[in-house]
Design a protein around this motif. Sequence first.
Motif, short mmCIF file in Angstrom:
data_model
loop_
_atom_site.label_atom_id
_atom_site.label_comp_id
_atom_site.label_asym_id
_atom_site.label_seq_id
_atom_site.Cartn_x
_atom_site.Cartn_y
_atom_site.Cartn_z
N PRO A 253 -25.43 30.55 18.44
CA PRO A 253 -26.77 30.50 17.85
C PRO A 253 -27.33 31.88 17.54
CG PRO A 253 -26.63 28.96 19.67
CD PRO A 253 -25.36 29.77 19.70
N GLN A 254 -26.88 32.91 18.28
CA GLN A 254 -27.37 34.27 18.02
C GLN A 254 -26.92 34.80 16.67
OE1 GLN A 254 -26.00 35.88 22.09
NE2 GLN A 254 -27.77 37.13 21.59
N VAL A 255 -25.86 34.21 16.11
CA VAL A 255 -25.41 34.61 14.77
C VAL A 255 -25.68 33.46 13.78
CG1 VAL A 255 -23.80 36.40 15.47
CG2 VAL A 255 -23.01 34.02 15.36
N HIS A 256 -26.76 32.70 14.08
CA HIS A 256 -27.26 31.68 13.16
C HIS A 256 -26.32 30.50 12.99
CE1 HIS A 256 -30.61 34.38 11.83
NE2 HIS A 256 -29.72 35.30 12.15
N ARG A 257 -25.45 30.24 13.98
CA ARG A 257 -24.59 29.05 13.96
C ARG A 257 -24.94 28.23 15.18
NH1 ARG A 257 -20.31 30.94 10.60
NH2 ARG A 257 -21.32 32.59 9.45
N PRO A 258 -25.69 27.15 15.01
CA PRO A 258 -26.15 26.38 16.17
C PRO A 258 -25.06 25.47 16.75
CG PRO A 258 -27.07 25.47 14.15
CD PRO A 258 -26.24 26.66 13.75
N LEU A 259 -24.04 26.11 17.30
CA LEU A 259 -22.87 25.41 17.86
C LEU A 259 -22.67 25.81 19.31
CD1 LEU A 259 -20.41 26.07 14.89
CD2 LEU A 259 -21.59 23.91 15.41
N ARG A 260 -22.07 24.90 20.10
CA ARG A 260 -21.88 25.18 21.53
C ARG A 260 -20.62 26.02 21.72
NH1 ARG A 260 -26.02 22.56 23.78
NH2 ARG A 260 -25.47 23.13 25.90
N LEU A 261 -20.76 27.30 21.50
CA LEU A 261 -19.66 28.26 21.55
C LEU A 261 -20.21 29.59 22.04
CD1 LEU A 261 -16.99 29.77 20.64
CD2 LEU A 261 -17.98 29.77 18.34
N VAL A 262 -19.53 30.17 23.04
CA VAL A 262 -19.89 31.52 23.49
C VAL A 262 -18.62 32.37 23.57
CG1 VAL A 262 -21.85 30.65 24.85
CG2 VAL A 262 -19.65 31.07 25.99
N ILE A 263 -18.78 33.66 23.39
CA ILE A 263 -17.70 34.60 23.72
C ILE A 263 -18.25 35.57 24.75
CG2 ILE A 263 -16.61 34.39 21.45
CD1 ILE A 263 -17.65 37.25 20.85
N TYR A 264 -17.40 36.04 25.63
CA TYR A 264 -17.86 36.99 26.64
C TYR A 264 -16.67 37.66 27.30
CZ TYR A 264 -16.36 33.99 30.47
OH TYR A 264 -15.58 33.27 31.35
N TYR A 265 -16.96 38.75 27.99
CA TYR A 265 -15.97 39.36 28.86
C TYR A 265 -16.68 40.07 30.00
CZ TYR A 265 -16.88 43.96 26.73
OH TYR A 265 -17.47 45.12 26.29
N VAL A 266 -15.93 40.37 31.03
CA VAL A 266 -16.45 41.15 32.15
C VAL A 266 -15.64 42.44 32.21
CG1 VAL A 266 -16.83 41.26 34.64
CG2 VAL A 266 -17.16 39.09 33.42
N PRO A 267 -16.26 43.56 31.77
CA PRO A 267 -15.51 44.82 31.76
C PRO A 267 -15.28 45.35 33.17
CG PRO A 267 -17.79 45.18 31.11
CD PRO A 267 -17.64 43.69 31.29
#
Length: 172
Positions: free
Chosen positions: A51-65
């Motif tokens: 949703p932060q990039v204007h796509r209201p879909l249940r998707l996240v990306i992340y990492y723990v550096p």
Amino acid sequence: MAILKIARMGHPVLRSPAAEIPDPAAPELRALVADMIETLADAGGVGLAAPQVHRPLRLVIYYVPASRDLDGQEQPLRALINPILTPLGDEQESATEGCLSVPGLTGLVPRYTRIHYAGQGLDGRPIEGEAQGFHARVLQHECDHLDGILYPARIVDFTSFGFVEELRKPAD
Ligand code: NI
């Protein structure tokens, strides 16, 4: 690949619940994730929700550096689709958070210390596991975006909330 525009607090796309993704293995989803990875690398940060990039879909990306690897939980960058988080116990801890949709600001946010997470990867296969500490915090922050919740709504002590540049100044 492309760098996507990031929605800022106040935009309706950040306030609405995002939609389930029926086919996690769809090619267009792979392309969206590639663009989100490029956008995250450009903006700097550890996670981004669709949703932060204007796509209201249940998707996240992340990492723990490794630099945030306080709990031995360094995590490579990954996409998590249709995520479901379940707290493990009642224990919460507070730590500072920021958000690419709330630029320049930071605040202390209580989060569950330990959670179970489940979802799917880009190949459609199930992903699940347990997370604690910073890993659990990132997941809770990103998945909140899928329910239209930004971290300021989770702040309890508003004396902790402000502009990074001001809060870093020594008190005098
Ligand atoms: Ni955020």
